[in-house]
Design a protein around this motif. Structure first.
Motif, PDB file in Angstrom:
ATOM      1  N   ILE A 165      25.604  50.914  52.217  1.00 51.01           N
ATOM      2  CA  ILE A 165      26.043  50.124  53.375  1.00 51.01           C
ATOM      3  C   ILE A 165      27.452  50.522  53.808  1.00 51.01           C
ATOM      4  N   LEU A 166      28.350  50.675  52.834  1.00 48.52           N
ATOM      5  CA  LEU A 166      29.764  50.963  53.149  1.00 48.52           C
ATOM      6  C   LEU A 166      30.076  52.456  53.201  1.00 48.52           C
ATOM      7  N   GLU A 167      29.052  53.269  52.910  1.00 50.90           N
ATOM      8  CA  GLU A 167      29.211  54.724  52.906  1.00 50.90           C
ATOM      9  C   GLU A 167      30.323  55.160  51.955  1.00 50.90           C
ATOM     10  N   ILE A 168      30.212  54.651  50.715  1.00 55.33           N
ATOM     11  CA  ILE A 168      31.134  55.012  49.640  1.00 55.33           C
ATOM     12  C   ILE A 168      30.291  55.346  48.418  1.00 55.33           C
ATOM     13  N   SER A 169      30.934  55.858  47.375  1.00 61.87           N
ATOM     14  CA  SER A 169      30.197  56.168  46.150  1.00 61.87           C
ATOM     15  C   SER A 169      29.957  54.883  45.352  1.00 61.87           C
ATOM     16  N   VAL A 170      28.976  54.954  44.463  1.00 64.61           N
ATOM     17  CA  VAL A 170      28.674  53.818  43.583  1.00 64.61           C
ATOM     18  C   VAL A 170      29.893  53.510  42.715  1.00 64.61           C
ATOM     19  N   GLU A 171      30.544  54.539  42.205  1.00 66.37           N
ATOM     20  CA  GLU A 171      31.744  54.343  41.379  1.00 66.37           C
ATOM     21  C   GLU A 171      32.866  53.672  42.178  1.00 66.37           C
ATOM     22  N   ASN A 172      33.007  54.069  43.429  1.00 68.24           N
ATOM     23  CA  ASN A 172      34.024  53.452  44.283  1.00 68.24           C
ATOM     24  C   ASN A 172      33.700  51.976  44.495  1.00 68.24           C
ATOM     25  N   SER A 173      32.447  51.658  44.656  1.00 62.39           N
ATOM     26  CA  SER A 173      32.025  50.270  44.809  1.00 62.39           C
ATOM     27  C   SER A 173      32.400  49.460  43.574  1.00 62.39           C
ATOM     28  N   THR A 229      36.163  45.620  40.828  1.00 62.26           N
ATOM     29  CA  THR A 229      37.099  45.367  39.721  1.00 62.26           C
ATOM     30  C   THR A 229      38.477  45.026  40.258  1.00 62.26           C
ATOM     31  N   ARG A 230      38.941  45.807  41.229  1.00 60.46           N
ATOM     32  CA  ARG A 230      40.252  45.579  41.840  1.00 60.46           C
ATOM     33  C   ARG A 230      40.304  44.224  42.542  1.00 60.46           C
ATOM     34  N   ALA A 231      39.236  43.883  43.261  1.00 61.29           N
ATOM     35  CA  ALA A 231      39.184  42.598  43.973  1.00 61.29           C
ATOM     36  C   ALA A 231      39.268  41.436  42.993  1.00 61.29           C
ATOM     37  N   LYS A 232      38.513  41.524  41.903  1.00 58.37           N
ATOM     38  CA  LYS A 232      38.524  40.446  40.907  1.00 58.37           C
ATOM     39  C   LYS A 232      39.904  40.288  40.278  1.00 58.37           C
ATOM     40  N   LYS A 233      40.563  41.414  40.008  1.00 59.17           N
ATOM     41  CA  LYS A 233      41.916  41.351  39.438  1.00 59.17           C
ATOM     42  C   LYS A 233      42.882  40.675  40.410  1.00 59.17           C
ATOM     43  N   LYS A 234      42.812  41.054  41.673  1.00 55.51           N
ATOM     44  CA  LYS A 234      43.691  40.450  42.687  1.00 55.51           C
ATOM     45  C   LYS A 234      43.447  38.951  42.798  1.00 55.51           C
ATOM     46  N   LEU A 235      42.189  38.560  42.808  1.00 51.95           N
ATOM     47  CA  LEU A 235      41.863  37.144  42.939  1.00 51.95           C
ATOM     48  C   LEU A 235      42.294  36.359  41.707  1.00 51.95           C
ATOM     49  N   LYS A 236      42.171  36.960  40.536  1.00 53.22           N
ATOM     50  CA  LYS A 236      42.602  36.285  39.313  1.00 53.22           C
ATOM     51  C   LYS A 236      44.116  36.083  39.329  1.00 53.22           C
ATOM     52  N   LEU A 237      44.849  37.079  39.793  1.00 54.34           N
ATOM     53  CA  LEU A 237      46.307  36.949  39.885  1.00 54.34           C
ATOM     54  C   LEU A 237      46.697  35.897  40.910  1.00 54.34           C
ATOM     55  N   ARG A 238      45.932  35.773  41.976  1.00 51.84           N
ATOM     56  CA  ARG A 238      46.228  34.850  43.071  1.00 51.84           C
ATOM     57  C   ARG A 238      45.811  33.426  42.746  1.00 51.84           C
ATOM     58  N   LYS A 239      44.833  33.281  41.878  1.00 52.39           N
ATOM     59  CA  LYS A 239      44.250  31.971  41.593  1.00 52.39           C
ATOM     60  C   LYS A 239      45.303  31.026  41.026  1.00 52.39           C
ATOM     61  N   PRO A 240      45.530  29.887  41.697  1.00 59.35           N
ATOM     62  CA  PRO A 240      46.507  28.944  41.170  1.00 59.35           C
ATOM     63  C   PRO A 240      45.959  28.244  39.933  1.00 59.35           C
ATOM     64  N   GLU A 241      46.871  27.857  39.062  1.00 56.54           N
ATOM     65  CA  GLU A 241      46.473  27.079  37.900  1.00 56.54           C
ATOM     66  C   GLU A 241      46.083  25.700  38.388  1.00 56.54           C
ATOM     67  N   ILE A 242      44.846  25.299  38.114  1.00 56.72           N
ATOM     68  CA  ILE A 242      44.375  24.011  38.615  1.00 56.72           C
ATOM     69  C   ILE A 242      44.805  22.909  37.664  1.00 56.72           C
ATOM     70  N   THR A 243      45.591  22.018  38.196  1.00 59.55           N
ATOM     71  CA  THR A 243      46.006  20.845  37.451  1.00 59.55           C
ATOM     72  C   THR A 243      45.806  19.656  38.364  1.00 59.55           C
ATOM     73  N   THR A 244      45.487  18.544  37.773  1.00 56.95           N
ATOM     74  CA  THR A 244      45.329  17.368  38.609  1.00 56.95           C
ATOM     75  C   THR A 244      46.696  16.916  39.077  1.00 56.95           C
ATOM     76  N   SER A 245      46.723  16.423  40.298  1.00 59.28           N
ATOM     77  CA  SER A 245      47.991  15.961  40.820  1.00 59.28           C
ATOM     78  C   SER A 245      48.399  14.702  40.067  1.00 59.28           C
TER      79      SER A 245
END
Length: 180
Positions: free
Chosen positions: A32-40, A45-61
């Motif tokens: 679909i994206l016209e990239i290699s399977v490895e690139n996909s 992997t990169r997206a998950k790492k970025k989202l994990k770094l961005r994810k706020p620590e959930i604490t109740t207010s």
């Protein structure tokens, strides 16, 4: 979803959504994206790492958070720039979601000065006559702005461990507000 879209680049978003939301295989994504399977795989992997770094620590207010938002509301009402400067982190950002039917004043604003200008402008021109309630939405402190019984705006606050506001997520989309 707004955080996801804001955090990832175009290809990372596409791979993440196709794999995680729609359960596509990497060979299908690659075609679909016209990239290699490895690139996909690497983009996921990169997206998950970025989202994990961005994810706020959930604490109740807490009662402390409630007092903090009361102080914020008082500062906005008075236009108290000095207090607001002390309450906001240097990297503060405001993300607005107006949906397809409304136009937000700004979709993304960042920095203390720009955030103060935006939030005081919005208050003076759109929220001054609304009732404000402090609540908890998705385990985070939030301000709900009502005209009578109609919810007009929901602002969800992300606070850093040192007690500064790092993000304000403002929802004004009437369809999304109906679900709150």
């Amino acid at each position: 979803m707004l955080v996801l879209l804001d955090t990832l680049n175009t290809k990372e978003r596409a791979v993440f959504l196709l794999k995680e939301a729609f359960d596509y295989e990497h060979d299908e994504i690659a075609k679909i994206l016209e990239i290699s399977v490895e690139n996909s795989r690497q983009l996921l992997t990169r997206a998950k790492k970025k989202l994990k770094l961005r994810k706020p620590e959930i604490t109740t207010s807490s009662a402390k958070d409630r007092k903090y938002l009361e102080k914020y509301v008082n500062a906005i009402r008075k236009g108290d720039v000095k207090t607001l400067e002390q309450m906001l982190s240097d990297e503060v950002q405001v993300l607005a979601d107006a949906g397809n039917k409304l136009q937000a004043i700004a979709e993304l604003t960042s920095g203390i000065e720009n955030t103060i200008k935006l939030m005081t402008y919005v208050y003076e021109n759109h929220q001054k006559d609304l009732e404000i309630k402090i609540e908890e939405i998705n385990h985070q402190s939030a301000l709900l702005f009502y005209r009578g019984t109609t919810l007009i705006n929901c602002q969800i606050f992300e606070l850093s461990p040192n007690g500064k506001i790092t993000s304000i997520f403002s929802v004004v989309d009437p369809e999304k507000l109906m679900k709150i």
